[in-house]
Design a protein around this motif. Structure first.
Motif, PDB file in Angstrom:
ATOM      1  N   TYR A   1       0.831  -1.377   0.270  1.00 51.77           N
ATOM      2  CA  TYR A   1      -0.088   0.035   0.119  1.00 51.77           C
ATOM      3  C   TYR A   1       0.918   1.256   0.017  1.00 51.77           C
ATOM      4  O   TYR A   1       0.363   2.463   0.211  1.00 51.77           O
ATOM      5  N   GLY A   2       2.094   1.257  -0.031  1.00 46.32           N
ATOM      6  CA  GLY A   2       3.007   2.204  -0.094  1.00 46.32           C
ATOM      7  C   GLY A   2       3.178   2.970   1.038  1.00 46.32           C
ATOM      8  O   GLY A   2       3.338   4.347   1.024  1.00 46.32           O
ATOM      9  N   LEU A   3       3.273   2.188   2.240  1.00 51.02           N
ATOM     10  CA  LEU A   3       3.559   2.886   3.414  1.00 51.02           C
ATOM     11  C   LEU A   3       4.725   2.052   4.078  1.00 51.02           C
ATOM     12  O   LEU A   3       5.290   1.181   3.667  1.00 51.02           O
ATOM     13  N   ILE A   4       5.176   2.886   5.340  1.00 48.22           N
ATOM     14  CA  ILE A   4       6.293   2.205   6.078  1.00 48.22           C
ATOM     15  C   ILE A   4       5.822   1.968   7.427  1.00 48.22           C
ATOM     16  O   ILE A   4       5.320   2.733   8.045  1.00 48.22           O
ATOM     17  N   PRO A   5       5.703   0.801   7.723  1.00 47.06           N
ATOM     18  CA  PRO A   5       5.352   0.453   9.393  1.00 47.06           C
ATOM     19  C   PRO A   5       6.404   0.964  10.139  1.00 47.06           C
ATOM     20  O   PRO A   5       7.535   0.683  10.253  1.00 47.06           O
ATOM     21  N   CYS A   6       5.980   1.362  11.654  1.00 45.76           N
ATOM     22  CA  CYS A   6       6.853   1.632  12.614  1.00 45.76           C
ATOM     23  C   CYS A   6       6.073   1.245  13.876  1.00 45.76           C
ATOM     24  O   CYS A   6       4.691   1.373  13.873  1.00 45.76           O
ATOM     25  N   TYR A   7       6.583   0.654  14.737  1.00 47.17           N
ATOM     26  CA  TYR A   7       6.168  -0.085  15.889  1.00 47.17           C
ATOM     27  C   TYR A   7       6.503   0.484  17.144  1.00 47.17           C
ATOM     28  O   TYR A   7       7.596   0.648  17.389  1.00 47.17           O
ATOM     29  N   PHE A   8       5.463   0.825  17.951  1.00 44.32           N
ATOM     30  CA  PHE A   8       5.787   1.412  19.317  1.00 44.32           C
ATOM     31  C   PHE A   8       4.659   1.283  20.340  1.00 44.32           C
ATOM     32  O   PHE A   8       3.511   0.527  19.785  1.00 44.32           O
ATOM     33  N   ARG A   9       4.903   1.317  21.672  1.00 42.21           N
ATOM     34  CA  ARG A   9       3.936   1.455  22.664  1.00 42.21           C
ATOM     35  C   ARG A   9       3.475   2.712  22.928  1.00 42.21           C
ATOM     36  O   ARG A   9       3.928   3.706  22.460  1.00 42.21           O
ATOM     37  N   LEU A  10       2.372   2.823  23.864  1.00 45.48           N
ATOM     38  CA  LEU A  10       1.893   4.285  24.051  1.00 45.48           C
ATOM     39  C   LEU A  10       2.725   5.000  24.794  1.00 45.48           C
ATOM     40  O   LEU A  10       3.042   6.021  24.434  1.00 45.48           O
ATOM     41  N   LYS A  11       3.579   4.328  25.609  1.00 45.04           N
ATOM     42  CA  LYS A  11       4.626   5.194  26.423  1.00 45.04           C
ATOM     43  C   LYS A  11       5.964   5.623  25.388  1.00 45.04           C
ATOM     44  O   LYS A  11       6.743   6.251  26.175  1.00 45.04           O
ATOM     45  N   ASP A  12       5.986   5.159  24.463  1.00 46.62           N
ATOM     46  CA  ASP A  12       7.171   5.522  23.583  1.00 46.62           C
ATOM     47  C   ASP A  12       6.582   6.937  22.875  1.00 46.62           C
ATOM     48  O   ASP A  12       7.499   7.353  22.142  1.00 46.62           O
ATOM     49  N   ILE A  13       5.376   7.253  22.892  1.00 43.08           N
ATOM     50  CA  ILE A  13       5.051   8.528  22.408  1.00 43.08           C
ATOM     51  C   ILE A  13       5.223   9.923  23.496  1.00 43.08           C
ATOM     52  O   ILE A  13       4.925   9.616  24.413  1.00 43.08           O
ATOM     53  N   SER A  14       5.792  10.676  22.970  1.00 42.97           N
ATOM     54  CA  SER A  14       6.326  11.642  23.987  1.00 42.97           C
ATOM     55  C   SER A  14       5.185  12.286  24.543  1.00 42.97           C
ATOM     56  O   SER A  14       4.009  12.341  23.842  1.00 42.97           O
ATOM     57  N   GLU A  15       5.208  13.138  25.644  1.00 40.56           N
ATOM     58  CA  GLU A  15       3.955  13.633  26.151  1.00 40.56           C
ATOM     59  C   GLU A  15       3.027  14.580  25.632  1.00 40.56           C
ATOM     60  O   GLU A  15       1.943  14.430  25.454  1.00 40.56           O
ATOM     61  N   ASP A  16       3.657  15.359  24.839  1.00 36.77           N
ATOM     62  CA  ASP A  16       2.935  16.109  24.016  1.00 36.77           C
ATOM     63  C   ASP A  16       2.390  15.459  22.592  1.00 36.77           C
ATOM     64  O   ASP A  16       1.781  16.125  21.749  1.00 36.77           O
ATOM     65  N   CYS A  17       2.886  14.336  22.430  1.00 33.84           N
ATOM     66  CA  CYS A  17       2.228  13.506  21.353  1.00 33.84           C
ATOM     67  C   CYS A  17       2.891  14.056  19.941  1.00 33.84           C
ATOM     68  O   CYS A  17       2.173  13.632  19.106  1.00 33.84           O
ATOM     69  N   ASP A  18       4.065  14.810  20.046  1.00 36.63           N
ATOM     70  CA  ASP A  18       4.595  15.051  18.660  1.00 36.63           C
ATOM     71  C   ASP A  18       5.603  13.888  18.260  1.00 36.63           C
ATOM     72  O   ASP A  18       5.570  13.900  17.043  1.00 36.63           O
ATOM     73  N   TYR A  19       6.402  13.333  19.145  1.00 38.98           N
ATOM     74  CA  TYR A  19       7.360  12.239  18.677  1.00 38.98           C
ATOM     75  C   TYR A  19       7.034  11.101  19.076  1.00 38.98           C
ATOM     76  O   TYR A  19       6.497  10.823  20.262  1.00 38.98           O
ATOM     77  N   VAL A  20       7.796   9.973  18.642  1.00 37.55           N
ATOM     78  CA  VAL A  20       7.468   8.663  19.007  1.00 37.55           C
ATOM     79  C   VAL A  20       8.988   7.940  18.796  1.00 37.55           C
ATOM     80  O   VAL A  20       9.581   8.186  17.676  1.00 37.55           O
ATOM     81  N   HIS A  21       9.420   7.214  19.740  1.00 35.94           N
ATOM     82  CA  HIS A  21      10.701   6.267  19.703  1.00 35.94           C
ATOM     83  C   HIS A  21       9.958   4.898  19.281  1.00 35.94           C
ATOM     84  O   HIS A  21       9.179   4.320  19.674  1.00 35.94           O
ATOM     85  N   ALA A  22      10.248   4.671  18.040  1.00 39.39           N
ATOM     86  CA  ALA A  22       9.788   3.344  17.230  1.00 39.39           C
ATOM     87  C   ALA A  22      10.650   2.566  16.601  1.00 39.39           C
ATOM     88  O   ALA A  22      11.795   3.084  16.187  1.00 39.39           O
ATOM     89  N   TYR A  23      10.443   1.229  16.358  1.00 35.72           N
ATOM     90  CA  TYR A  23      11.024   0.333  15.450  1.00 35.72           C
ATOM     91  C   TYR A  23      10.841   0.339  14.230  1.00 35.72           C
ATOM     92  O   TYR A  23       9.477   0.660  13.859  1.00 35.72           O
ATOM     93  N   VAL A  24      11.921   0.557  13.385  1.00 34.09           N
ATOM     94  CA  VAL A  24      11.402   0.493  11.841  1.00 34.09           C
ATOM     95  C   VAL A  24      12.588  -0.452  11.424  1.00 34.09           C
ATOM     96  O   VAL A  24      13.753  -0.358  11.905  1.00 34.09           O
ATOM     97  N   MET A  25      12.189  -1.297  10.182  1.00 30.75           N
ATOM     98  CA  MET A  25      13.063  -1.948   9.720  1.00 30.75           C
ATOM     99  C   MET A  25      14.079  -1.362   8.525  1.00 30.75           C
ATOM    100  O   MET A  25      13.618  -0.580   7.939  1.00 30.75           O
ATOM    101  N   GLU A  26      15.265  -1.711   9.092  1.00 31.37           N
ATOM    102  CA  GLU A  26      16.350  -1.033   8.141  1.00 31.37           C
ATOM    103  C   GLU A  26      16.721  -1.913   6.961  1.00 31.37           C
ATOM    104  O   GLU A  26      16.097  -3.250   6.925  1.00 31.37           O
ATOM    105  N   THR A  27      17.253  -1.413   6.003  1.00 32.73           N
ATOM    106  CA  THR A  27      17.967  -2.288   5.028  1.00 32.73           C
ATOM    107  C   THR A  27      18.573  -3.265   5.547  1.00 32.73           C
ATOM    108  O   THR A  27      19.476  -3.174   6.141  1.00 32.73           O
ATOM    109  N   GLY A  28      18.513  -4.498   5.213  1.00 31.16           N
ATOM    110  CA  GLY A  28      19.277  -5.637   5.838  1.00 31.16           C
ATOM    111  C   GLY A  28      18.300  -6.618   6.833  1.00 31.16           C
ATOM    112  O   GLY A  28      18.532  -7.305   7.254  1.00 31.16           O
ATOM    113  N   GLY A  29      17.030  -5.795   6.857  1.00 31.85           N
ATOM    114  CA  GLY A  29      16.173  -6.566   7.445  1.00 31.85           C
ATOM    115  C   GLY A  29      16.290  -6.513   9.180  1.00 31.85           C
ATOM    116  O   GLY A  29      15.294  -7.309   9.927  1.00 31.85           O
ATOM    117  N   LYS A  30      17.198  -5.636   9.954  1.00 27.00           N
ATOM    118  CA  LYS A  30      17.023  -5.482  11.264  1.00 27.00           C
ATOM    119  C   LYS A  30      16.157  -4.483  11.697  1.00 27.00           C
ATOM    120  O   LYS A  30      16.122  -3.213  11.011  1.00 27.00           O
TER     121      LYS A  30
END
Ligand SMILES: Nc1ncnc2c1ncn2[C@@H]1O[C@H](COP(=O)(O)OP(=O)(O)OP(=O)(O)O)[C@@H](O)[C@H]1O
Ligand SMILES: [Mg+2]
Length: 365
Positions: A38-67
């Motif tokens: 569908y032309g999107l990139i998935p990123c994975y996170f928990r609610l607590k990984d989202i900053s308090e102001d809900c502007d940023y998130v620390h998320a897992y993303v798959m890098e080239t190489g599959g990690k």
């Protein structure tokens, strides 16, 4: 144009699986495939990984190489919630995300069975498909024992089949109670009269977390009752669709079909063949009914887009509503060897995420 991120909001266990590379119920490779489609990139996170102001998130993303690597990203404008949240803090954060214009679908995944029942009961077409359901109490038990020959007592909230008791009338005075002991899959039986309830039953009906429900005469497969798991999802056209139907057969002598309680998964075709019903007719009936249930629930529970319904069926193929799971683990399809359907249960909500990007999010170009 850079591809937008689609957020997959996970619970701690499934999130932990990424870091430790452990297999969990969430099949990340299928999110990756679906997002690519569908032309999107998935990123994975928990609610607590989202900053308090809900502007940023620390998320897992798959890098080239599959990690998978962690990155700090702006919170994606479309999020598919796959977590069950329990606290008020979580609820408030979800509200804040909504207020910020983030489209988080299936934003709340936990509803009591009674609430779901009450929403559906308003619809006259659905009423005949609902087993009578009341909150557990001594008065209500006496009322239901007078009215029915078969009852189910179960928790109002998720139990994975634990704590589900069956009561069956033997004669005017005597009843049988069937139950599973905690952490066990073995079935126990106790005979009682309506004048003297067993301790276990008394405890169950004096707890408001339980419900008393008319027992649906479920169709059987080789002597065991079965019911169906129906995946109903919003698709890339913003329409409810039945992505798949699969059967769950109780262990011999059992009254719950949950895999956690010894149930086995079978295709609908296999089950229907035994009943000498027409597979296509049964499929269409279940499909029609399930889509009606989903759209009725969605009218009262906004943001609903992905459901796993438990639908019972009589020997004649008449659908009866058992419960709605808003975080379907989807695993039943895999267990029944229905790999294409299992895959589609991941693709369809990502298609819906794409729809939201294209139609509801203005910044998308
Ligand atoms: N009214 C009923 N008539 C017949 N069988 C029922 C009825 N209610 C529940 N059951 C059986 O018990 C099983 C478990 O009940 P239910 O699906 O309502 O709760 P649960 O699976 O324990 O909850 P959750 O999936 O949220 O953990 C059903 O799949 C079905 O096999
Ligand atoms: Mg269930």
């Amino acid at each position: 144009m850079t591809k937008p991120y689609v957020g997959i909001l996970l619970d701690g266990i499934n999130y932990g699986g990424i870091k430790n590379q452990k297999l969990t119920y969430e099949q990340l490779s299928l999110y990756e495939e679906a997002a690519k489609h569908y032309g999107l990139i998935p990123c994975y996170f928990r609610l607590k990984d989202i900053s308090e102001d809900c502007d940023y998130v620390h998320a897992y993303v798959m890098e080239t190489g599959g990690k998978y690597e962690k990155r700090t990203l702006p919170v994606p404008t479309v999020i598919h919630n796959r977590a069950l949240h329990f606290t008020q803090t979580a609820e408030e954060k979800i509200h804040l995300l909504n207020d910020k214009g983030i489209s988080i679908f299936n934003n709340w995944n936990r509803f009591g069975k009674l609430k779901i029942h009450q929403i559906l009961q308003v619809n006259e077409d659905i009423q005949p498909h609902l087993p009578e359901t009341v909150r557990a109490s001594e008065v209500n038990l006496h009322m239901m024992l007078k009215k029915y020959k078969d009852l189910i007592i179960k928790p109002n909230n998720n139990s994975l089949g634990s704590g589900v008791i069956k009561l069956a009338k033997v004669d005017v005075e005597n009843w049988e109670m069937f139950f599973y002991k905690k952490q066990e899959n073995t079935l126990h039986k106790e005979v009682f009269t309506t004048k003297d309830f067993p301790v276990i039953l008394k405890r169950k009906i004096n707890s408001k977390i339980n419900l008393i429900q008319e027992r649906i005469p479920l169709a059987t497969y080789k002597g065991s009752p079965f019911d169906l798991r129906v995946s109903v999802q919003k698709n890339e056209k913003d329409k409810w669709q039945v992505t798949g139907i699969v059967g769950k057969v109780a262990q011999l002598g059992g009254h719950v079909t949950n895999v956690a309680k010894g149930g086995t998964c079978k295709t609908l075709e296999e089950l229907v063949n035994e009943l000498s019903l027409d597979y296509k007719t049964v499929y269409k009936n279940i499909e029609f009914f399930s889509e009606k249930v989903a759209s009725n629930l969605a009218a009262k529970l906004p943001k609903l887009a992905d459901l796993g319904l438990d639908i019972g069926m009589t020997n004649e193929g008449f659908p009866m509503f058992i419960e709605a799971n808003c975080r379907d683990l989807r695993i039943t399809f895999k267990n029944a060897g229905m790999n294409d359907v299992w895959k589609s249960t991941y693709f369809t909500p990502i298609g819906y995420a794409k729809y939201l990007y294209e139609h509801e999010i203005k910044e998308y170009d």
